[in-house]
Enzyme design. Structure first.
Site, PDB file in Angstrom:
ATOM      1  N   GLU A   1      92.298  65.395  36.425  1.00 19.97           N
ATOM      2  CA  GLU A   1      93.252  65.846  35.414  1.00 19.97           C
ATOM      3  C   GLU A   1      94.641  65.833  36.035  1.00 19.97           C
ATOM      4  OE1 GLU A   1      92.187  69.876  34.459  1.00 19.97           O
ATOM      5  OE2 GLU A   1      92.225  70.521  36.537  1.00 19.97           O
TER       6      GLU A   1
ATOM      7  N   ASP B   1     101.029  74.556  37.648  1.00 20.37           N
ATOM      8  CA  ASP B   1     101.277  73.283  36.974  1.00 20.37           C
ATOM      9  C   ASP B   1     102.754  72.863  37.009  1.00 20.37           C
ATOM     10  OD1 ASP B   1      98.517  73.322  36.221  1.00 20.37           O
ATOM     11  OD2 ASP B   1      99.024  74.665  34.569  1.00 20.37           O
TER      12      ASP B   1
HETATM   13  O1  FUB Z   1      96.692  75.483  34.179  1.00 23.83           O
HETATM   14  C1  FUB Z   1      95.725  75.140  33.219  1.00 23.83           C
HETATM   15  C2  FUB Z   1      95.059  73.849  33.595  1.00 23.83           C
HETATM   16  O2  FUB Z   1      94.520  73.975  34.913  1.00 23.83           O
HETATM   17  C3  FUB Z   1      95.977  72.662  33.665  1.00 23.83           C
HETATM   18  O3  FUB Z   1      96.246  72.092  32.422  1.00 23.83           O
HETATM   19  C4  FUB Z   1      95.231  71.800  34.612  1.00 23.83           C
HETATM   20  O4  FUB Z   1      95.988  70.739  35.138  1.00 23.83           O
HETATM   21  C5  FUB Z   1      94.807  72.805  35.661  1.00 23.83           C
HETATM   22  O5  FUB Z   1      95.860  73.090  36.556  1.00 23.83           O
END
Ligand code: FUB
Length: 315
Positions: free
Chosen positions: A204, A26
């Site tokens: 996301e 991330d």
């Molecule tokens: O790393 C945890 C979660 O997985 C993140 O918040 C999302 O964007 C995905 O990468």
């Protein structure tokens, strides 16, 4: 894994993954002065319940994109009294000499919410404001992305499976409650037809910014019939949309289920940060942050960026 940092002051060419001492994911770059700060999540070596096991946020910095300094843990679940799990994808920004780190977390009383830590330094330590900044009581409150427009209005976009935003107040730790949480229409025109819960590709990990009067929303996307996330982008002439689908920014090259974009212009170059499962032992829950240089077309569009193995030093 060893604690040694992937660092050598004489290097002129860097290799991906950027960080080899721990698993990171991330990526969220922030340019401040002559330095690029890279905020990341941290996938623990030992998993609990065979799921994302993430307790703290890390910061690394570079002045040349090749030689990196490890600033260690700069914020953690231990610093957030009301949270108990899931130190997920953050983003940082500076305003009036203070630094704000927006972080999704799991609340002790259930559900996800967005926390904000404040610091006098880009490398922390960050102090939690004591309560969630965004807490709608559902699971959509993850993956915040923050941007301050030229008129001073700050926006915090976030969300899975829906893209939503709030208008941050000038203090950066509260938002305009009269406007509230605004839901972006999840249309095929904005995000293309895909297999995520809204029927579009939007998944996301939004990354919101402006360049040459075009607003960009880069995000992790779910293509029809695909097993892993790719990266895609949409654009708008306004910070609040309507968004128009732009195309695929990176195909499903990461080798793991998720990917997550972070974009920065630094010393005359444009960079896309992303994550893969490339380190030894890499897996869905053991990811590693990478970077690739890319170029904008004259009309502001972006061609698909190839996963990259090497990065040249900049001055
Ligand atoms: O790393 C945890 C979660 O997985 C993140 O918040 C999302 O964007 C995905 O990468």
């Amino acid at each position: 894994m060893s604690d040694e940092m992937n660092r050598n002051e004489d290097k002129k060419v860097g290799t991906n993954p950027i960080i080899t001492s721990i698993y990171t994911a991330d990526p969220a770059p922030m340019v401040f002065g002559d330095t690029l700060y890279l905020y990341t999540t941290h996938d623990e070596d030992e998993l609990i319940n065979d799921f994302y096991t993430m307790f703290d946020w890390r910061c690394f910095s570079t002045k040349d994109m090749v030689n990196w300094t490890d600033h260690g843990v700069i914020f953690s679940l231990d610093d957030i009294e009301w949270a108990d799990d899931r130190a997920w994808a953050p983003q940082a920004i500076e305003r009036n000499g203070k630094f704000y780190l927006y972080c999704p977390v799991h609340k002790k009383d259930g559900g996800m919410a967005i926390a904000v830590g404040v610091s006098d330094s880009p490398t922390g330590p960050f102090k939690d404001i004591g309560e969630p900044l965004v807490d709608e009581g559902d699971w959509n409150d993850i993956d915040p992305t923050v941007f301050i427009d030229d008129d001073g209005q700050a926006y915090l976009y976030f969300g899975n499976p829906e893209l939503r935003y709030v208008l941050l107040n000038e203090d950066m730790v509260s938002y305009d409650k009269k406007v509230g949480v605004v839901k972006i229409p999840m249309t095929v025109e904005s995000f293309a037809k895909g297999s995520h819960m809204t029927g579009t590709t939007y998944g996301e990990g939004p990354w919101f910014y402006k360049r040459n009067n075009i607003y960009y929303m880069v995000y992790a996307a779910f293509g029809e019939g695909k097993q892993c996330e790719h990266l895609a982008y949409s654009t708008s002439t306004s910070p609040t949309g309507p968004w128009v689908y732009g195309g695929v920014l990176m195909t499903e090259e990461g080798g793991v289920f998720t990917n997550h974009p972070g974009i920065a212009d630094f010393k005359g170059h444009s960079y896309l940060f992303y994550h893969t499962g490339e380190l030894p032992g890499g897996s869905l829950f053991h990811r590693s942050v990478c970077v690739a240089e890319f170029h904008y077309n004259p009309d502001g569009s972006i061609d698909t960026v190839a996963k990259c193995s090497h990065i040249n030093a900049v001055e």
